[in-house]
Structures are given as C-alpha cells and as structure tokens.
Design a protein around this motif. Structure first.
Motif, PDB file in Angstrom:
ATOM      1  N   LEU A  46       0.831  -1.203   0.000  1.00 43.41           N
ATOM      2  CA  LEU A  46       0.000   0.000   0.000  1.00 43.41           C
ATOM      3  C   LEU A  46       0.868   1.257   0.000  1.00 43.41           C
ATOM      4  CD1 LEU A  46      -2.744  -0.969   2.648  1.00 43.41           C
ATOM      5  CD2 LEU A  46      -2.809  -1.269   0.166  1.00 43.41           C
ATOM      6  N   SER A  47       0.412   2.276  -0.707  1.00 39.20           N
ATOM      7  CA  SER A  47       1.108   3.565  -0.714  1.00 39.20           C
ATOM      8  C   SER A  47       0.874   4.253   0.631  1.00 39.20           C
ATOM      9  CB  SER A  47       0.565   4.445  -1.841  1.00 39.20           C
ATOM     10  OG  SER A  47      -0.753   4.863  -1.535  1.00 39.20           O
ATOM     11  N   GLN A  50      -2.707   5.309   0.833  1.00 39.20           N
ATOM     12  CA  GLN A  50      -3.598   4.191   1.134  1.00 39.20           C
ATOM     13  C   GLN A  50      -3.502   3.797   2.608  1.00 39.20           C
ATOM     14  OE1 GLN A  50      -1.874   1.775  -2.013  1.00 39.20           O
ATOM     15  NE2 GLN A  50      -3.938   1.365  -2.776  1.00 39.20           N
ATOM     16  N   GLY A  73      -6.342   3.205  -5.818  1.00 39.26           N
ATOM     17  CA  GLY A  73      -6.140   1.993  -5.025  1.00 39.26           C
ATOM     18  C   GLY A  73      -7.132   1.804  -3.898  1.00 39.26           C
ATOM     19  N   ALA A  76      -7.716  -1.995  -3.111  1.00 40.04           N
ATOM     20  CA  ALA A  76      -6.665  -2.605  -2.284  1.00 40.04           C
ATOM     21  C   ALA A  76      -6.802  -2.159  -0.838  1.00 40.04           C
ATOM     22  CB  ALA A  76      -5.283  -2.238  -2.821  1.00 40.04           C
ATOM     23  N   SER A  77      -7.153  -0.905  -0.634  1.00 41.02           N
ATOM     24  CA  SER A  77      -7.357  -0.391   0.719  1.00 41.02           C
ATOM     25  C   SER A  77      -8.545  -1.083   1.380  1.00 41.02           C
ATOM     26  CB  SER A  77      -7.596   1.115   0.698  1.00 41.02           C
ATOM     27  OG  SER A  77      -6.475   1.793   0.175  1.00 41.02           O
TER      28      SER A  77
END
Length: 174
Positions: A46-47, A50, A73, A76-77
C-alpha cells in the motif's frame, strides 16, 4: 438559489444528524498493532496515502469515509480494511448502487456484496445480512441517494453496525 422540496430538505437534515451521531460513537477500538500488521502483510504494498486511509477508517467511530480518485487503489485499501475487521471477528459486507459495482467490490476486494436496494429490503426483515458489530462498506457512495443513505444510517444505529463510505468526491459534481 437552491431549489428543493420540504421532504428532501428534511431527509437531508436527518441524514446529517445521523451521520454526526454515528461519527461521534465509539464503536470499536482496534489495536494499532493489528492495523499495522495487516497493512504490512498485504499481497500488494500500500502507498502512504492508502495506509493513511486504512488507519482513518479503522478508527473507533461508527462512520468513516475513504475517499480517493479513480485508480488511487481504493479496492486494495478496502481489502486491507476487510482483513483487519475480519481478524477481530467482525462480519464485513459490501454494497453499491449498481450491481456491476457490487460485483467489482466482490471480485477486487473479496468482500461479499449486494446492491443497496437488495440490502435495504433485506435489512427490513427479521434476518438482516448484517447486524450488531458488522461493518458495511458502501462503494461509490456518492451515487447513493439521500433517502437510501438516510435509511442505511438509521439501520446502522438500530442494528449497531459500522458504515464506511467509499468513493471519489469528484465523481458526481453538483
């Protein structure tokens, strides 16, 4: 000038009141170590943005918002959020206005999902699909109508489940 009806204005005021109430409720306290563990053990890294979003929606409030632009994203989060809540024994359910968006939530974030219309019909029975202690993730929340969102907020208060609104603030400009 703003044009509306008394009924819509009353529903909007009720929705705001319910949102403030839910946002102020201490619903569940997730240990920071649990959140960090799941953030760092996702199949996709994750960034920072995120991670910040995941921390934010895992706070103790009964209402949370995860906002991000298209491609940022959010799926994904949401998968990470699902993992976190399920790890502490919470049921996670997803919903969206469109059936295609509900399917995407199921396929991309692995969250069992239904349409808002189906969910509202089911919540009004003696066997709701989500109840005390569950987490409802509403994808593309900006597309949910005032009347439906107000109903969901009332059910959240009544059945004691958390609502996480997910979407993009620029999706439906005024």
């Amino acid at each position: 000038e703003i044009f509306t009806t008394k009924n819509v204005l009353e529903k909007e005021q009720s929705l705001i009141k319910s949102a403030k109430y839910l946002a102020g409720c201490n619903w569940a306290n997730i240990p920071l170590k649990t959140v960090e563990h799941h953030i760092h053990n996702q199949s996709i890294q994750l960034s920072d943005e995120q991670k910040s979003g995941v921390y934010s929606v895992c706070m103790e409030s009964q209402l949370a918002i995860l906002q991000g632009s298209a491609g940022a994203g959010k799926s994904a989060s949401m998968q990470c959020v699902r993992d976190i809540y399920e790890s502490i024994g919470k049921q996670v359910l997803g919903a969206s206005v469109a059936q295609s968006a509900a399917k995407n939530l199921k396929n991309e974030a692995h969250i069992k999902s239904l349409t808002i219309t189906r969910l509202l019909a089911w919540l009004d029975t003696d066997r709701p699909p989500i109840s005390n202690g569950g987490v409802l993730i509403i994808d593309e929340a900006g597309q949910v109508g005032t009347f439906q969102l107000e109903q969901l907020m009332n059910f959240a208060k009544e059945l004691d489940f958390k609502i996480i609104l997910v979407g993009e603030d620029k999706q439906l400009d005024a």
